[in-house]
Design an enzyme around this catalytic site. Structure first.
Site, mmCIF file in Angstrom:
data_model
loop_
_atom_site.group_PDB
_atom_site.id
_atom_site.type_symbol
_atom_site.label_atom_id
_atom_site.label_comp_id
_atom_site.label_asym_id
_atom_site.label_seq_id
_atom_site.Cartn_x
_atom_site.Cartn_y
_atom_site.Cartn_z
ATOM 1 N N LYS A 180 0.836 -1.190 0.000
ATOM 2 C CA LYS A 180 0.000 0.000 0.000
ATOM 3 C C LYS A 180 0.873 1.244 0.000
ATOM 4 O O LYS A 180 1.639 1.469 0.935
ATOM 5 C CB LYS A 180 -0.873 0.016 1.261
ATOM 6 N N GLU A 255 10.143 0.721 10.542
ATOM 7 C CA GLU A 255 11.018 1.908 10.442
ATOM 8 C C GLU A 255 10.137 3.082 10.839
ATOM 9 O O GLU A 255 9.263 3.489 10.076
ATOM 10 C CB GLU A 255 11.509 2.100 9.005
ATOM 11 N N CYS A 289 13.466 10.872 7.377
ATOM 12 C CA CYS A 289 13.463 10.371 8.759
ATOM 13 C C CYS A 289 14.824 10.559 9.420
ATOM 14 O O CYS A 289 14.911 10.606 10.634
ATOM 15 C CB CYS A 289 13.042 8.919 8.775
ATOM 16 N N GLU A 388 8.558 14.729 17.011
ATOM 17 C CA GLU A 388 8.956 14.784 15.600
ATOM 18 C C GLU A 388 8.032 15.748 14.843
ATOM 19 O O GLU A 388 6.820 15.593 14.864
ATOM 20 C CB GLU A 388 8.833 13.384 14.988
HETATM 21 P P1 NAD Z 1 1.964 7.413 8.687
HETATM 22 O O1 NAD Z 1 2.244 6.489 9.833
HETATM 23 O O2 NAD Z 1 0.909 8.424 8.843
HETATM 24 O O3 NAD Z 1 1.562 6.588 7.383
HETATM 25 C C1 NAD Z 1 2.407 5.577 6.857
HETATM 26 C C2 NAD Z 1 1.532 4.559 6.129
HETATM 27 O O4 NAD Z 1 0.697 3.899 7.068
HETATM 28 C C3 NAD Z 1 0.609 5.183 5.100
HETATM 29 O O5 NAD Z 1 0.540 4.345 3.967
HETATM 30 C C4 NAD Z 1 -0.720 5.223 5.825
HETATM 31 O O6 NAD Z 1 -1.826 5.226 4.955
HETATM 32 C C5 NAD Z 1 -0.648 3.935 6.633
HETATM 33 N N1 NAD Z 1 -1.537 3.904 7.802
HETATM 34 C C6 NAD Z 1 -2.032 4.952 8.508
HETATM 35 N N2 NAD Z 1 -2.799 4.508 9.534
HETATM 36 C C7 NAD Z 1 -2.785 3.151 9.472
HETATM 37 C C8 NAD Z 1 -3.371 2.125 10.262
HETATM 38 N N3 NAD Z 1 -4.120 2.398 11.320
HETATM 39 N N4 NAD Z 1 -3.126 0.847 9.922
HETATM 40 C C9 NAD Z 1 -2.328 0.547 8.865
HETATM 41 N N5 NAD Z 1 -1.758 1.476 8.072
HETATM 42 C C10 NAD Z 1 -1.971 2.772 8.375
HETATM 43 O O7 NAD Z 1 3.369 8.058 8.313
HETATM 44 P P2 NAD Z 1 3.644 9.163 7.191
HETATM 45 O O8 NAD Z 1 3.101 10.453 7.691
HETATM 46 O O9 NAD Z 1 3.236 8.642 5.867
HETATM 47 O O10 NAD Z 1 5.232 9.208 7.203
HETATM 48 C C11 NAD Z 1 5.963 10.004 8.059
HETATM 49 C C12 NAD Z 1 6.524 9.193 9.207
HETATM 50 O O11 NAD Z 1 7.321 8.136 8.695
HETATM 51 C C13 NAD Z 1 7.439 9.987 10.106
HETATM 52 O O12 NAD Z 1 7.180 9.636 11.428
HETATM 53 C C14 NAD Z 1 8.829 9.503 9.702
HETATM 54 O O13 NAD Z 1 9.823 9.636 10.675
HETATM 55 C C15 NAD Z 1 8.551 8.083 9.391
HETATM 56 N N6 NAD Z 1 9.593 7.543 8.527
HETATM 57 C C16 NAD Z 1 10.513 6.704 9.081
HETATM 58 C C17 NAD Z 1 11.550 6.185 8.301
HETATM 59 C C18 NAD Z 1 12.598 5.280 8.878
HETATM 60 O O14 NAD Z 1 13.395 4.757 8.118
HETATM 61 N N7 NAD Z 1 12.624 5.070 10.193
HETATM 62 C C19 NAD Z 1 11.610 6.533 6.951
HETATM 63 C C20 NAD Z 1 10.653 7.398 6.429
HETATM 64 C C21 NAD Z 1 9.640 7.891 7.232
#
Ligand code: NAD
Length: 484
Positions: A180, A255, A289, A388
């Site tokens: 997804k 991650e 990130c 963050e």
């Molecule tokens: P998010 O958690 O809002 O969304 C990530 C994904 O999860 C999306 O596809 C979203 O639709 C899905 N999602 C949302 N709610 C869900 C649920 N209840 N069940 C299953 N899936 C669900 O994150 P974002 O805003 O897209 O990304 C930013 C975040 O990602 C920041 O916290 C950043 O630090 C983190 N990030 C971490 C790394 C790493 O390597 N550690 C890399 C990139 C981003």
């Protein structure tokens, strides 16, 4: 998929074909730089995930799990090649979806995505396996088998790059996938279906379901036939996926978020650290990130660093991502833009001094642009120092001793990455070893070797990706003991 000047509509890709949702429904895809609608995205749900899992299971059982390493390596290599062939088109789609500068998509996102497929094509072609002889006359061989159907849930900040870092090792080990994309950034992932098919990946091995986290994401997290979830996103979302996956004890690779410290000692190369801090603070609008959003500077050079860093930050060009001289593009969505501005307001309420930035970028009528923002005068308990923000906002705080800054650096519940700047190599190593982070750089930032482990400590993640670490996650590792 049909791509027009504005963008493209994003269907699901299930069992080798683009299809609409079982229950009709779409939502607008908005270009964050212009606020224009650039396409319609399928608003998928549980029924689409069920179909995708069925296809993935059939593809696994009907052949992919027995595919030869040479076959998988050739397909991965071809996927990487096709991504590079379509680099400009993919880069443009990535920029339209995310608002990031086009030069960044072209030079980093897309080539690094291709690099993951090339890397794992080579890696599995040359890797061996462990053997443990026993004096009683026995040999233990370690064997790796694929898991089956793997679910992948992806964020919006580096859409194709982060997806590819997971997908390449997952396919390399012979798994099938239901993935997804983030609802904000579906275009390059959707196009990847077509690319994988052209590269010769059998139907059903990769399935892409578009939609919201609460519907598609949750359906993937809960699905009983999905063996493992590879997730990148916010820590709070990770917790909810963990709860949903507990029902059938899914294997998890997480991650998650970060609040990474950038520790600058007085004996650093100041000009170099200022230039690197510009990148580590504001590249990709601060939404990498690994960005160093908490900057700690040793007191003798504190004033000098702030002055130079603020001066260079004021030179950053914020605006149209298509212009080659743009440094900082648009934030991903109206919601995120408002959230980042709220954090800046919170910093003011917490007594922070906005050294530069702090508001919507000037000269932009439309689009979600925030000026690169530097905050001083906040203490370690302030929310802006601990939470963050994931935008172009950093804090700078002075420190005196090594012990003190290590305490500051480790003072959040995150532990993703850190950077340490000093010419004293003993100190660099001593400090780096005490930092609670999955990855610590000394006198550099964002330098990554794909063979090394990557991941977060504490609430920044579970498990490690990279090289063999990824292959271990995407496989069932077992022992065969032979008595001779
Ligand atoms: P998010 O958690 O809002 O969304 C990530 C994904 O999860 C999306 O596809 C979203 O639709 C899905 N999602 C949302 N709610 C869900 C649920 N209840 N069940 C299953 N899936 C669900 O994150 P974002 O805003 O897209 O990304 C930013 C975040 O990602 C920041 O916290 C950043 O630090 C983190 N990030 C971490 C790394 C790493 O390597 N550690 C890399 C990139 C981003």
């Amino acid at each position: 998929m049909e791509i027009n000047k504005k963008g493209m509509d994003c269907l699901h890709f299930i069992n080798g074909a683009y299809v609409s949702s079982q229950e009709p429904g779409t939502f607008d895809n908005i270009n964050p730089a212009s606020e224009e609608v650039i396409g319609q995205i399928e608003d998928g749900g549980k029924a689409d995930v069920d179909l995708a899992v069925k296809a993935a299971k059939a593809a696994f059982d009907n052949g992919w799990k027995h595919s030869k390493i040479s076959e998988r390596a050739a397909i991965l290599r071809k996927i990487g090649d096709l991504i590079l062939e379509r680099k400009d088109e993919l880069a443009m789609l990535e920029t339209m979806d995310t608002g990031k500068p086009l030069w960044l998509s072209t030079n980093v996102d897309i080539p690094r995505s291709a690099g993951s497929y090339h890397f794992y094509a080579n890696f599995i072609s040359t890797m061996g396996t462990e053997a443990y002889p026993m004096e009683v006359g026995a040999m233990n061989f370690v064997v790796r088998r694929p898991l089956g159907v793997v679910g992948m849930i992806n964020p919006w900040n580096l859409p194709l790059l982060l997806l590819s870092a997971k997908l390449a090792p997952c396919l390399a080990m012979g798994n099938t996938v239901v993935l997804k994309p983030a609802r904000w950034t579906p275009m390059t992932a959707t196009l990847l279906g077509e690319i994988c098919k052209e590269a010769g990946l059998p139907d059903g091995v990769i399935n892409i379901v578009n939609g919201a986290g609460r519907s598609v994401g949750e359906a993937i997290a809960e699905h009983p036939d999905i063996r493992a979830i590879a997730f990148t996103g916010e820590t709070s979302t990770g917790k909810s996926i963990m709860r949903a996956g507990a029902a059938n004890l899914k294997r998890l690779s997480f991650e998650l978020g970060g609040k990474n410290p950038n520790i600058i000692f007085a004996d650093c190369d100041l000009d170099e650290v200022v230039e690197t801090s510009l990148r580590s603070s504001f590249i990709n609008q601060g939404a990498v990130c690994l960005c160093g959003s908490r900057i700690y500077v040793q007191r003798p050079i504190y004033e000098q660093f702030v002055q130079k860093f603020v001066a260079r930050t004021r030179q950053q060009i914020v605006g149209d991502p298509l212009q080659p001289n743009t440094n900082v593009g648009a934030l991903i969505s109206k919601q995120h833009y408002e959230r980042v501005l709220e954090y800046i307001e919170l910093a003011r309420q917490e007594g922070g001094i906005i050294e530069t930035g702090g508001k919507r970028a000037e000269g932009q009528d439309r689009g979600y642009y925030v000026e690169p923002t530097i905050i001083t005068g906040v203490d370690r308990n302030c929310r802006v120092v601990n939470e963050e923000i994931f935008g172009p906002v950093v804090t700078i705080q002075p420190f005196d001793t090594e012990e003190e800054v290590i305490q500051y650096a480790n003072g959040t519940h995150y532990g993703l990455s850190a950077s340490v700047w000093t010419k004293d190599s003993s100190r660099a190593f001593r400090v780096a070893q005490q930092i609670e982070a999955g990855l610590t750089w000394i006198n550099t930032w964002f330098l990554r070797d794909p063979r090394t482990p990557y991941g977060g400590e504490k609430q920044s993640g579970i498990g490690r990706q990279g090289g063999m670490f990824s292959l271990d996650f995407y496989s069932e590792v077992s022992t065969i003991c032979i008595k001779y």
